[in-house]
Each structure stands twice: as C-alpha cells, then as structure tokens.
Scaffold this motif. Structure first.
Motif, PDB file in Angstrom:
ATOM      1  N   ALA A 241      32.499 104.581 134.965  1.00  0.00           N
ATOM      2  CA  ALA A 241      31.847 105.055 133.549  1.00  0.00           C
ATOM      3  C   ALA A 241      31.035 103.933 133.210  1.00  0.00           C
ATOM      4  O   ALA A 241      31.274 102.757 133.108  1.00  0.00           O
ATOM      5  N   LEU A 242      29.874 104.197 133.041  1.00  0.00           N
ATOM      6  CA  LEU A 242      28.828 103.577 132.427  1.00  0.00           C
ATOM      7  C   LEU A 242      28.067 103.972 131.248  1.00  0.00           C
ATOM      8  O   LEU A 242      28.229 105.253 130.773  1.00  0.00           O
ATOM      9  N   ALA A 243      27.458 102.720 130.439  1.00  0.00           N
ATOM     10  CA  ALA A 243      26.590 103.064 129.111  1.00  0.00           C
ATOM     11  C   ALA A 243      25.955 102.045 128.903  1.00  0.00           C
ATOM     12  O   ALA A 243      25.951 101.010 129.501  1.00  0.00           O
ATOM     13  N   PRO A 244      24.539 102.275 128.501  1.00  0.00           N
ATOM     14  CA  PRO A 244      23.767 101.130 127.923  1.00  0.00           C
ATOM     15  C   PRO A 244      24.206 100.484 126.780  1.00  0.00           C
ATOM     16  O   PRO A 244      24.643 101.189 125.874  1.00  0.00           O
ATOM     17  N   ALA A 245      24.274  99.057 126.990  1.00  0.00           N
ATOM     18  CA  ALA A 245      24.651  98.481 125.661  1.00  0.00           C
ATOM     19  C   ALA A 245      23.632  98.229 124.307  1.00  0.00           C
ATOM     20  O   ALA A 245      22.485  98.724 124.741  1.00  0.00           O
ATOM     21  N   ALA A 246      24.208  97.750 123.258  1.00  0.00           N
ATOM     22  CA  ALA A 246      23.196  97.697 122.174  1.00  0.00           C
ATOM     23  C   ALA A 246      22.003  96.577 122.479  1.00  0.00           C
ATOM     24  O   ALA A 246      20.885  96.726 122.386  1.00  0.00           O
ATOM     25  N   ALA A 247      22.406  95.555 123.313  1.00  0.00           N
ATOM     26  CA  ALA A 247      21.631  94.680 123.883  1.00  0.00           C
ATOM     27  C   ALA A 247      20.677  94.926 125.033  1.00  0.00           C
ATOM     28  O   ALA A 247      21.319  95.617 125.887  1.00  0.00           O
ATOM     29  N   ALA A 248      19.247  95.196 124.679  1.00  0.00           N
ATOM     30  CA  ALA A 248      18.703  95.909 125.557  1.00  0.00           C
ATOM     31  C   ALA A 248      18.666  95.219 127.046  1.00  0.00           C
ATOM     32  O   ALA A 248      18.873  93.840 127.015  1.00  0.00           O
ATOM     33  N   GLY A 249      18.660  95.893 128.271  1.00  0.00           N
ATOM     34  CA  GLY A 249      18.545  95.403 129.447  1.00  0.00           C
ATOM     35  C   GLY A 249      20.062  95.041 130.036  1.00  0.00           C
ATOM     36  O   GLY A 249      20.335  94.180 130.719  1.00  0.00           O
TER      37      GLY A 249
END
Length: 395
Positions: A241-249
């Motif tokens: 399971a993957l997701a973009p974090a609030a911190a860009a990159g």
C-alpha cells in the motif's frame, strides 16, 4: 500545588485534540496532557488517508458508512489540510476485484475501472493477474491538521501541557478525584483517556479493569524519496500500500495484511529489518523504475490500539472506534476512554464522547470558521517519522 479543572484529557493525538475542542466549545474548562509533543504517537506515523470505506467493504462492512460520513466531514472541516492527489487505485486479482466491486455497488461507493495501460505506467509487469479500480480517497497533512486543532484549542481556552504525562488517575469512592503528573496534581472529577498505546498501562495503574480489554499492535511502515501521483492499495494480503506524503517528494509504503506484533505497553520498538528488506525488494518489482529511490528508505513502526470488546475479525483486529463509559462498565464515575480505531473515525469517536458527557447532540463536522494555525501551535506538534534520517522508533 493542586489546582482544580473541569476535565483532564490525557493524550494529545487526534482523538485527544478533537475531544478537547468539542468539550471546550461546550463550555468545559479543559487541560490536555501529552507525554511528548502533540501527535508523537500514532497520529503522525500513518499514511494520512481519510478512507471512503472502500478498503473495509469486505472484512469490516460495519464501518463503511461511518467512513463515508467522516470523509465528507473532513473535507468540509479541514480543507486547508488536504493534499491534492489523483484518485486512489485499488489493485487486486480479477476475482478479488470483482468481489469488491459488488460490495462497493452495495455501499454506493463510486468507482471506475483503470485501463491496463494506465496501470503499467506505475506498476511493473510481472506476469501477474492485476486489475485496478479508482476510488476517490482523501490524503490529509496530519501535522497541519494537528496544528489547526491546537490553534482551535488555544482559541477556546484549552490549556495544553506537552512533555507532561499522566502518571496515575486518582479514584476514590467510585469516582475520579485527580490526575497525578510529574509536574503536580490536577484535581478534577472528569478524565478522558485518549492515550493510544499508553491507555492500557495508565488504566491498569489507576485500578481500572478495562485496561485488560485493550490490545495494541505494531505495523511497520517505510518512506522513500520519490514521486507518486496517487495512492495505490493492494487488496490481496501481503500486497503493498503506497501513498504520497504531505512532504513533497516522499512516498509512504506499508503492506496490507502485514504481520502484526502484539504489545501491551509503550516502548522503543525496533524496526524488523527482515520485513523492511522484504518490502523494499517487493516494491522493486511492483513499481516501474524511477518512482521511488529504493536506497533512501526510512522505516519505523506505528502502533494501533483497539478495544477487545468490539467486533473483531479473524486476525483479532477491530478497526472501529470505541467510547467507554467506566461508570457503566465498572462503576467509576467521571472516567472515559476513547479509542478512535483509525484517524478516519476520530470525528465519530470525539462526537459520541462529548454528546454522552454533555447530554447534547454534536455535529460530526467542525465549524468552518476557525483561527489559522500559527508558528506557536506548529511548534507543539511532533515531526513525522520520515522527517528524520535513519531508523525512527516511537516513544
């Protein structure tokens, strides 16, 4: 020196902050105690996903409606804290995805199929039977959310004491009398425990039998440098399971149905190196090259605490929220325990608690007008684990 307040809330994660805001808005004098910085436990350590219920339609249909309601309430209550991403891709074998599609239609969850060519733009070809459907999920910046809730607490007169843990709840003649801390004694007739993994130890040390009904488990998570336009969640046990974090990159990763380690109190929990290496290796085959930097991963463990009296699945987990009135459960007046189950359901848990304490119904959403979070509020919030270099362990 002993002082007297209307209510002490123990635990400065999302449940404790939401509870404090609601109680203060109802006219209560509230002191919130947090043994570290705000959110230093589970709140800042998770994906930050506010679920539609799609993930739980098969194994936990009892929380699907609550998730749908919560997602709408988060969207209206905290629009500035939301992270803009494309729709979440749920991926599975053809057979499993067909089962979920049927359940999603039953629960009126909107979804649409993902073209196989689109999938291959992110997911590497391994000769597997993999299909995908897109569902609208929310990703929230948990640190921004905590800072905003902290600002609301300050505006309502809540006293927030960080680095101040509750050592014991004094109970006499069947009722709460005070909370003991290293900084002094706080006299009160009402205590709300929202301390996550620390709840069991605090209750047992205070003479409550409810602590024996709580269980905590640890889940490993990782963060990588990279760019991911959308969350991707595998619906087969063991899939990533993957997701973009609030911190860009930054891309966050875990494993659906991963091995859970059961613990009974706070501690410094090491990251299982074998599990981290196995997840990293699997992601190399799952994702096309260039999505994440496999050499830059950071791993940590995140705790989840649940009430054993709730509806459990075949793995012994119960992700629904729990609000426990110790007066009804064991004859201790003025003592309450709140377990949000997951961040998505913290709105429900805090609303139910305050409605029961005040005898007045509460809206699920928070008022849209609120003070902006300032630097002072942000300084009280713990950093996310992936902000540090190397292995991170929870307090």
């Amino acid at each position: 020196m002993t002082r007297t307040v209307g209510c002490v809330v123990v635990g400065g994660g999302i449940a404790g902050l939401m509870t404090s805001v609601r109680l203060a808005a109802a006219g209560w004098q509230v002191v919130l105690l947090e043994r570290g910085l705000l959110g230093s436990g589970a709140t800042t350590s998770n994906h930050g996903m506010i679920h539609s219920g799609a993930l739980y339609a098969r194994w936990h249909p009892e929380i699907v409606t609550a998730c749908q309601q919560a997602q709408a309430a988060y969207r209206s209550s905290f629009p500035e804290c939301l992270i803009t991403t494309e729709s979440c891709w749920y991926v599975a074998t053809s057979e499993t995805l067909r089962a979920y599609e049927s359940l999603w239609r039953h629960h009126d969850i909107v979804y649409h199929g993902v073209d196989a060519r689109q999938l291959r733009e992110l997911i590497g070809e391994q000769g597997r039977d993999v299909r995908g459907c897109a569902v609208g999920e929310l990703i929230i910046d948990t640190r921004a959310l905590l800072a905003e809730l902290t600002a609301r607490c300050a505006a309502l007169g809540v006293e927030i004491a960080v680095d101040t843990g509750a050592q014991r709840i004094e109970i006499e003649d069947g009722g709460v009398r005070a909370v003991d801390t290293a900084q002094g004694r706080i006299s009160t007739s009402n205590v709300v425990v929202c301390a996550g993994i620390g709840t069991k130890q605090l209750l047992e040390g205070s003479g409550s039998v409810i602590g024996g009904q709580l269980s905590s488990r640890l889940e490993m998570m990782m963060a990588y440098p990279g760019q991911l336009p959308r969350p991707i969640i595998g619906l087969e046990f063991g899939w990533p399971a993957l997701a973009p974090a609030a911190a860009a990159g930054t891309v966050l990763a875990s494993r659906y149905g991963a091995v859970q380690r059961w613990v009974d109190r706070p501690g410094r929990w090491p990251v299982p190196a074998g599990e981290a290496a196995a997840l990293n290796s699997e992601l190399s085959g799952w994702l096309v090259p260039g999505v994440i930097d496999h050499d830059g991963g950071v791993a940590w463990v995140c705790s989840k605490t649940e009430h054993a009296g709730a509806q459990q699945d075949q793995w012994g987990t119960a992700p629904n929220y729990a609000v426990i009135d110790h007066s009804a459960a064991e004859g201790i007046t003025g003592l309450w325990t709140v377990l949000p189950g997951k961040m998505t359901l913290a709105l429900h848990a805090s609303r139910e608690l305050v409605a029961r304490m005040t005898g007045r119904s509460q809206p699920l959403a928070f008022p849209t007008r609120h003070p902006a979070a300032d630097d002072v509020a942000a300084e009280l919030v713990a950093a996310s684990p992936w902000a540090a270099h190397g292995e991170v362990q929870l307090r």
